[in-house]
Design an enzyme around this catalytic site. Structure first.
Site, mmCIF file in Angstrom:
data_model
loop_
_atom_site.group_PDB
_atom_site.id
_atom_site.type_symbol
_atom_site.label_atom_id
_atom_site.label_comp_id
_atom_site.label_asym_id
_atom_site.label_seq_id
_atom_site.Cartn_x
_atom_site.Cartn_y
_atom_site.Cartn_z
ATOM 1 N N HIS A 239 -9.808 -4.469 52.239
ATOM 2 C CA HIS A 239 -10.914 -4.880 51.277
ATOM 3 C C HIS A 239 -11.845 -5.283 52.309
ATOM 4 O O HIS A 239 -13.184 -4.885 52.274
ATOM 5 C CB HIS A 239 -10.459 -5.815 50.290
ATOM 6 C CG HIS A 239 -9.695 -5.201 49.108
ATOM 7 N ND1 HIS A 239 -9.878 -4.274 48.494
ATOM 8 C CD2 HIS A 239 -8.116 -5.708 49.298
ATOM 9 C CE1 HIS A 239 -8.570 -4.046 47.805
ATOM 10 N NE2 HIS A 239 -7.728 -5.031 48.081
HETATM 11 C C1 BDR Z 1 -10.889 -8.923 47.164
HETATM 12 O O1 BDR Z 1 -9.912 -9.848 46.561
HETATM 13 C C2 BDR Z 1 -9.105 -10.341 47.335
HETATM 14 O O2 BDR Z 1 -7.857 -10.247 47.099
HETATM 15 C C3 BDR Z 1 -9.555 -9.807 48.787
HETATM 16 O O3 BDR Z 1 -9.508 -10.883 49.739
HETATM 17 C C4 BDR Z 1 -10.604 -9.088 48.304
HETATM 18 O O4 BDR Z 1 -11.891 -9.908 48.896
HETATM 19 C C5 BDR Z 1 -10.127 -7.638 46.598
HETATM 20 O O5 BDR Z 1 -10.166 -7.167 45.194
#
Ligand code: BDR
Ligand code: CA
Length: 311
Positions: A239
């Site tokens: 992500h």
């Molecule tokens: C986001 O939430 C966190 O778990 C990850 O670091 C990312 O920024 C994804 O939904």
């Protein structure tokens, strides 16, 4: 050429850590600070992870504490299977002993850096937006001092915490609303693209073969994700590194421009990033939204960036 100036605001977090490692290896930018926020795990862990990471890899940049709670919803994480108890999966870094936190809290630090850099500061926001929202509320002139915000958060279609809400925005919807309505130019890297950005076993090997502290740490974090995935948890999803790619390698994605806001009151949709996809409201677009990604090109770029850091 002048290096672009970035602050990374993050809730480190396994995939945040990988984004930070890639930023360390990105010579075209100057990382002027890392600011920490409550999110994946509590702020006491996210800030410690940031400081430990910098010291472990001899990366010299200020690290600050930041918001320990969201603006109003009272969300506080108590660790989960996605990022482990302390945020870095099963990895335990040596405690930082030589370096200390910057004395400023994140919102003041961001404001002062933005003033100092006279409109050149760009933000990579990869956790809940609490620090940025507080900074904008406390220092309204900040709006005109930030060049661009690249944020991982939200999605046009579908969430990962609720049916419609993505974690970073769901964790502090009021902050999301404050930032999205600020008028600062911004690019959203949401689940529409990030859920496609999955690393492979070959990528782990390419990092291991590089055999630096940074590339081995990235490989360890990815190994944790393999185990997590095999237990039914999230895949090796990048992500946060994809948000860095939007800033430094924008050609690996395609984009649309929408007017967007964050739902703060919905019965079922609190934390949803609403995009006016049919232009029914008719407001001018305020967010450039990543809609598709060339996954192979991104993976190659990410491994290269991490392998480029020489420690
Ligand atoms: C986001 O939430 C966190 O778990 C990850 O670091 C990312 O920024 C994804 O939904
Ligand atoms: Ca994150």
């Amino acid at each position: 050429m002048e290096k672009r100036k970035f602050i990374i605001d993050c809730d480190t977090g396994t995939d945040d850590a990988i984004a930070i490692l890639a930023a360390f290896g990105s010579e075209e930018i100057e990382l002027v600070g890392i600011t920490s926020v409550n999110g994946n795990v509590n702020e006491e862990y996210t800030s410690k992870n940031n400081l430990d990471l910098c010291e472990y890899l001899n990366f010299d940049c200020p690290v600050t504490h930041g918001a320990t709670l969201p603006l109003s919803s009272g969300y506080r994480n108590s660790s989960d299977i996605t990022h482990g108890k302390t945020g870095l999966g099963s990895i335990i870094l040596p405690d930082a002993t030589r370096t200390k936190f910057d004395s400023r809290m994140a919102p003041l630090f961001i404001y002062e850096k933005a003033k100092e850099l006279k409109g050149e500061l760009e933000l990579l926001v990869i956790g809940p937006m609490t620090n940025i929202a507080i900074a904008l509320i406390e220092y309204p002139e900040l709006t005109d001092l930030i060049k661009h915000i690249y944020f991982m958060g939200g999605s046009v279609w579908g969430g990962n915490v609720t049916t419609t809400a993505e974690f970073n925005i769901w964790a502090d919807p009021e902050a999301g609303h404050t930032v999205l309505s600020s008028g600062i130019p911004m690019t959203m890297i949401g689940l529409d693209v990030t859920l496609k950005a999955i690393m492979t076993i070959q990528d782990i090997e390419d990092l291991r073969n590089n055999n630096t502290k940074a590339s081995n740490l990235a490989a360890d974090l990815l190994d944790f994700m393999v185990i997590r995935r095999d237990k039914g948890g999230e895949d090796l999803v990048m992500h946060d590194a994809l948000a860095l790619a939007a800033a430094l390698y924008p050609e690996c994605m395609t984009y649309k421009e929408y007017w967007m806001d964050v739902e703060t009151t919905g019965t079922y949709t609190r934390g949803h990033t609403f995009a006016d996809v049919r232009n029914k409201i008719g407001n001018k677009a305020n967010v450039k939204v990543a809609m598709d990604v060339d996954v192979e090109a991104f993976r190659k770029w990410l491994v290269e960036k991490i392998n480029n850091y020489k420690v």
